[in-house]
Scaffold this active site. Structure first.
Site, short mmCIF file in Angstrom:
data_model
loop_
_atom_site.label_atom_id
_atom_site.label_comp_id
_atom_site.label_asym_id
_atom_site.label_seq_id
_atom_site.Cartn_x
_atom_site.Cartn_y
_atom_site.Cartn_z
N GLY A 65 0.84 -1.19 0.00
CA GLY A 65 0.00 0.00 0.00
C GLY A 65 0.87 1.23 0.00
CB CYS A 92 5.38 -4.18 0.52
SG CYS A 92 6.45 -2.75 0.37
CE1 TYR A 93 0.69 1.19 5.23
CE2 TYR A 93 -0.61 -0.75 5.80
CZ TYR A 93 -0.32 0.59 5.97
OH TYR A 93 -1.02 1.34 6.89
CG HIS A 184 5.66 -5.69 -4.35
ND1 HIS A 184 4.36 -5.50 -3.93
CD2 HIS A 184 6.37 -4.61 -3.92
CE1 HIS A 184 4.28 -4.36 -3.28
NE2 HIS A 184 5.48 -3.80 -3.25
CD GLU A 186 2.58 -8.29 -5.22
OE1 GLU A 186 3.44 -9.01 -4.67
OE2 GLU A 186 2.28 -7.16 -4.79
N GLY A 241 -20.50 -11.16 -27.78
CA GLY A 241 -19.20 -11.04 -27.12
C GLY A 241 -18.97 -12.23 -26.18
CB VAL A 242 -15.85 -13.51 -24.57
CG1 VAL A 242 -15.44 -14.76 -23.84
CG2 VAL A 242 -14.99 -13.27 -25.79
CG ASP A 243 -17.27 -10.78 -20.85
OD1 ASP A 243 -16.39 -11.63 -21.03
OD2 ASP A 243 -17.03 -9.57 -20.65
CE LYS A 397 -13.06 -10.66 -22.28
NZ LYS A 397 -14.29 -9.88 -22.38
CG ASP A 478 -5.39 8.52 -65.83
OD1 ASP A 478 -4.46 8.63 -65.01
OD2 ASP A 478 -5.26 8.05 -66.98
CE LYS A 533 -6.33 2.41 -21.98
NZ LYS A 533 -7.57 1.69 -21.86
CD GLU A 539 -13.16 0.60 -29.77
OE1 GLU A 539 -13.33 1.18 -30.87
OE2 GLU A 539 -13.14 -0.64 -29.66
N1 GLN Z 1 4.68 2.81 2.19
C1 GLN Z 1 5.42 1.65 2.50
C2 GLN Z 1 6.89 1.86 2.14
O1 GLN Z 1 7.25 2.78 1.43
C3 GLN Z 1 4.86 0.42 1.79
C4 GLN Z 1 5.11 0.38 0.31
C5 GLN Z 1 4.51 -0.84 -0.36
O2 GLN Z 1 3.67 -1.52 0.20
N2 GLN Z 1 4.87 -1.05 -1.60
O3 GLN Z 1 7.70 1.11 2.63
#
Ligand code: GLN
Length: 541
Positions: A65, A92-93, A184, A186, A241-243, A397, A478, A533, A539
């Site tokens: 966070g 992390c946080y 992280h 993830e 559409g798919v959904d 999706k 022409d 993008k 679009e």
């Molecule tokens: N704010 C916290 C930090 O800077 C956590 C950051 C995070 O969760 N990526 O350490």
């Protein structure tokens, strides 16, 4: 008035890791990665009260966070998570929150901010604390993004991995299943991150890898049958559409022809699309389908509207009018048939990213939407007084596509590119006229057919031809002619939040251009849009 909505609730049937969101932009990746491992994971805001959960998770992950745990007003998790006696992983946080809970002095602002790659060295101390790193003994690359750090180990914890800048890059409690990572796992920049999440979900939480779309399909069909009852009927809009196709096929499997699908031809669908969708859904998939040809009404109404927002609004509200009128007719027809009772439900193809968007933690000052409020924000049709049924609301999706395959929907339909609700109307810059629709349609058809022919369709996330009504000069036979310009667009993306234009070969673009110029009367230039993008959108309007 709308009754209690009915989204699917996989956490009742599948082992679930609860991910609590502290507002990181990566939180949704945690649930995604777990599901890729066939472990169900659901996200809720970090403010979730544990006593209000209607299920017991097999484990809890606290996300990252943007805040600092020690600041006044920063979000904190319900301490009841520690009494659930399920494994907890802080990222992390999330890790800082675990340490801060033990003692506020445990977390401080670091002198070095650390963004980017770091080399992590697991310490391998003993089999309990190292469970997260099982099979990952050597150094590994991880991705860091933090300014705060642990000042010391919380009581009872060990250091399980270090990096150049982080003495406490990974920590674990000596006896309880509580873990923390400063980096992280993830994100794809942490190549072994998925292995860490797997060790947590399987090895530590003991989750079964039973989250598969065929299991979900069986469970969802059963749930829909119980919900709708023996006579209940369900109405739903389909687009091809798919959904909507997957949702409709699921309903068909569950309740047969007591599901009524309605396809509205809004006059701005692609070439032969209405006929094709009718064939696919009704003939091939056996769905009880009503097609309403409202093309003239839409095209008449669009005449003279140049503003993109107004076009969208007009198409949206006209759609609701037509759909409502059709629903009334179906209700009357349904009431006469002896097979069933009243239409009580309305099918909606809401997907998990929409749900996640409304559940993510928006900051201490933002009003926190509760799980329930999500439904209130959806565009329902109040006049119909129907209860929403949302079988896809827990799926991403790619899971919807997988579910489509499990339901026996042909690959070509499952892999279809997204198509906007207002259709070709937003692919014609400015005013929409029947002539321009025809030109855009034909150009689009050539482009997409060539893409399919070249075997590129599934490598591209979305492709289409748009029409720019500016007149460009050309010389044909022409003779000086003025014609419209066609803008080709093809992008690749994983989440549609960012996208890159697709790199076609030069001969391919030349072939498509030649065909469009020769075969579509009224066009004298073809261009290829290479804007990414952001700053562009997918679009054109
Ligand atoms: N704010 C916290 C930090 O800077 C956590 C950051 C995070 O969760 N990526 O350490």
């Amino acid at each position: 008035m709308t009754a209690e909505p009915a989204g699917s609730v996989p956490h009742k049937a599948f082992d679930t890791i609860l991910t609590l969101d502290f507002g990181s932009q990566y939180t949704h990746l945690i649930t995604r990665r777990l599901r890729e491992l066939n472990v169900f994971s659901e996200m809720l805001p970090c403010t979730q009260k544990i006593s209000e959960l209607d299920f017991t998770p097999k484990g809890i992950i606290l996300s990252g966070g943007p805040y600092s745990v020690y600041d006044a007003g920063s979000p904190h998790v319900d301490p009841a998570i520690f009494d659930l006696n399920v494994p907890i992983l802080g990222i992390c946080y999330g890790m800082q929150e675990i340490a801060y809970r033990a003692d506020p002095d445990n977390v401080i602002a670091g002198t070095h901010r650390e963004y980017g790659l770091a080399t992590l060295k697991p310490q391998m101390i003993n089999s309990h604390v190292d469970r997260l790193f099982q099979g990952l003994e050597g150094s590994m690359r991880v991705w860091m993004s933090h300014g705060d750090k642990l000042a010391k180990l919380p009581e009872g914890f060990h250091t399980v991995a270090i990096s150049e800048n982080s003495e406490y890059a990974a920590v674990a409690h000596g006896t309880k299943p509580i873990y923390g990572l400063q980096f992280h796992p993830e994100v794809t920049h942490t190549p072994n991150g998925t292995k860490l999440l797997k060790n947590f979900a399987l090895g530590i939480c003991g989750c079964e890898q039973n989250w598969t779309m065929s299991a979900f399909m069986d469970q969802e069909i059963e749930r829909i049958r119980n919900l709708v009852g023996e006579k209940g009927q369900v109405l739903g809009a389909v687009s091809g559409g798919v959904d909507s196709t997957v949702a409709a096929k699921l309903m068909k499997e569950a309740i047969g022809s007591r599901f009524w699908a309605v396809l509205v031809d809004n006059g701005v669908m692609r070439l032969n699309e209405c006929e094709q969708v009718q064939k696919d859904l009704s003939e091939h998939l056996g769905i009880n389908l009503t097609v309403v040809d409202a093309s003239q009404q839409f095209l008449d109404g669009l005449s003279g509207i140049e503003d993109p927002e107004k076009k969208r609004k007009f198409i949206g509200s006209k759609f609701i009018d037509i759909f409502e009128a059709e629903a009334k007719k179906i209700e009357e027809a349904a009431a006469d048939s002896d097979r069933a009772g009243k239409i009580e439900f309305f099918l909606q193809g809401t997907l998990y990213p929409d749900v996640i968007e409304s559940l993510s933690f928006k900051g201490p000052s933002a009003t926190i939407k509760t799980h329930h409020n999500v439904y209130a924000t959806l565009p329902i049709i109040p006049a119909l007084c129907l209860c929403l049924i949302e079988p896809l609301r827990s799926l991403y999706k790619d899971e919807v596509r997988e579910l489509g395959r499990a339901l026996g929907i042909p690959e070509q339909l499952v892999m279809r590119h997204p198509f906007p609700g207002p259709g070709i109307a937003v692919r014609i810059l400015g005013e929409v006229t029947p002539e321009k629709v025809e030109i855009a349609r034909r150009a689009d058809h050539i482009f997409i057919s060539e893409i399919r022919e070249a075997g590129l369709y599934n490598q591209i996330s979305q492709a289409f031809a748009a029409l720019d009504p500016s007149r460009a000069v050309g010389v044909m036979g022409d003779k000086r002619v003025y014609g419209y310009m066609i803008i080709l667009r093809a992008v690749t993306t994983t989440d549609f939040m960012t996208a890159e234009s697709f790199e076609f070969s030069w001969p391919f673009l030349q072939r498509v251009t030649n065909r469009i110029i020769n075969e579509v009367h009224g066009v004298c230039r073809v261009t290829y849009d290479i804007t990414s993008k952001p700053p562009g959108t997918i679009e054109l309007e």
